[in-house]
Design an enzyme around this catalytic site. Sequence first.
Site, PDB file in Angstrom:
ATOM      1  N   HIS A 111      -8.839  -3.195  -0.967  1.00 26.40           N
ATOM      2  CA  HIS A 111      -7.405  -3.264  -0.664  1.00 26.40           C
ATOM      3  C   HIS A 111      -6.700  -1.920  -0.829  1.00 26.40           C
ATOM      4  CE1 HIS A 111      -6.974  -4.043  -5.128  1.00 26.40           C
ATOM      5  NE2 HIS A 111      -5.920  -3.269  -4.935  1.00 26.40           N
TER       6      HIS A 111
ATOM      7  N   ASP B  76     -13.603  -7.427  -1.969  1.00 27.98           N
ATOM      8  CA  ASP B  76     -12.644  -6.377  -2.338  1.00 27.98           C
ATOM      9  C   ASP B  76     -13.345  -5.157  -2.934  1.00 27.98           C
ATOM     10  OD1 ASP B  76     -10.154  -5.222  -2.467  1.00 27.98           O
ATOM     11  OD2 ASP B  76      -9.620  -6.119  -4.390  1.00 27.98           O
TER      12      ASP B  76
ATOM     13  N   SER C 239      -6.060  -0.286 -10.163  1.00 28.25           N
ATOM     14  CA  SER C 239      -7.019  -1.028  -9.338  1.00 28.25           C
ATOM     15  C   SER C 239      -8.094  -0.075  -8.832  1.00 28.25           C
ATOM     16  CB  SER C 239      -6.308  -1.676  -8.146  1.00 28.25           C
ATOM     17  OG  SER C 239      -5.536  -2.770  -8.537  1.00 28.25           O
TER      18      SER C 239
END
Length: 442
Positions: free
Chosen positions: A83, A113, A191
């Site tokens: 992402h 992901d 992230s």
Amino acid sequence: MRKKIHNCVLLLFVVIISSCAYRTEQPSNLEMLSAVENAFVDIAATSKPAIVGIFAGHSNRDLNRSGSGFFFRQDGYIFTNDHIVHGAEYYKVRLLDGSTLDAKLVGTDINTDIAVLKVDRDQEFPILSLADSEKVRVGQFAIAIGNPFQLDYSVTTGVVSGKGRSILGGLRFIRYQNFIQTDAWINTGSSGGPLLNIHGEVIGINALIRKVENTPAPARAGAGFAIPSNLVNTIGTQLIANGKIIRGYLGIRMREVPQGIQVRNVYLDTPAYRGGLEQHDIIVGYNGKKVQKSIELQMLIAESQVGKKSVIKVLRRGQERTFSVTIDEMPPEMAGIPFESESASWKMLGLAVRKLEKGDAQRYAYLTDIDRGLIVERVKKDAPGFNAKIPRGALILAVNGKEIADVQTLEALLQVEQDALELILDIKSSHGTEKLTVHLQK
């Protein structure tokens, strides 16, 4: 009597002295806390050189994103989240010393992901090792490190508070979730960074933040979820080898029940439908493995070879039955795979194709390393290719007797044949090698 009392007093004195001596050898509470503190500091210091900030750029500034990642191979391979990099046009990586390197995208997998980037320089890069996430225990220490807010590195500590978490729903594509949950605070921009154990090994990639209620959007932070390192390693290895992930597909909706996995729905014209599975069947075994959790069954199906039969054991109205089901490739829309809708192959045939890549022979049971041609990724319903019964995943070998080695060759041939009434395609699929006549719509 006095001798007995004397012996008892002597014994008690020895016990007291021994006990006092034992206590004086033990570290104080402050010393123990200091040792734990120093351990966290050391882990952060030794890990930071392998952790990077990532900027994913796009000509549309609104699509620019930033996050974190880490080196896992000394020749410059970096793990991060899909992402962060999905749909970007260029990538830059910021190292601990502040220097910036251009990166290229090796491969990305929207379903887990996970993404892999690559940078190059003359010197080797520092790396982080991957731990065995199967051995992760709820309650063990966890350290999250990232590059939040495009500032210097942020380190938070906590514990592993759960395993096997699956929390997202309503997505247009399949998401394989088996998250490690941690209360180590994860900040915006972290992230893609690593979640570490006390040995400085990666137990997961930080992928998702559970936002605290009433927290302002710009200050998003909270407890997080990490993709387990074993899954990261499996996907990363395939992305480096093939640039993409090819997954098996069964075609059911499922839910967990005490006996196993109940089939909630069977989709039409799917392997499950063709193989005889029915709504309310309870799947208890897949290729000899007992299954009780949905994520276990999803992973087993995904790892199955396309075109190969899988043995599925079910309970139907209390009776055990066994089915042999030929697995299809996951539909590209469920894998988040884009395609060129303006191509001649899509407009004329209703087929979206791609070149044959290394690794395809390992994922498609009917292909070999010497095969050449184009893989059919999508088949448009009621289009000429659909009506000719060309299956998704088939290999187009030739058109009108001319071998097709790449997409450009097929597009050029179709441009020449725009006025033709039909085309003869040589294809190879789970049905074998055959010639199919495609009647073009006029």
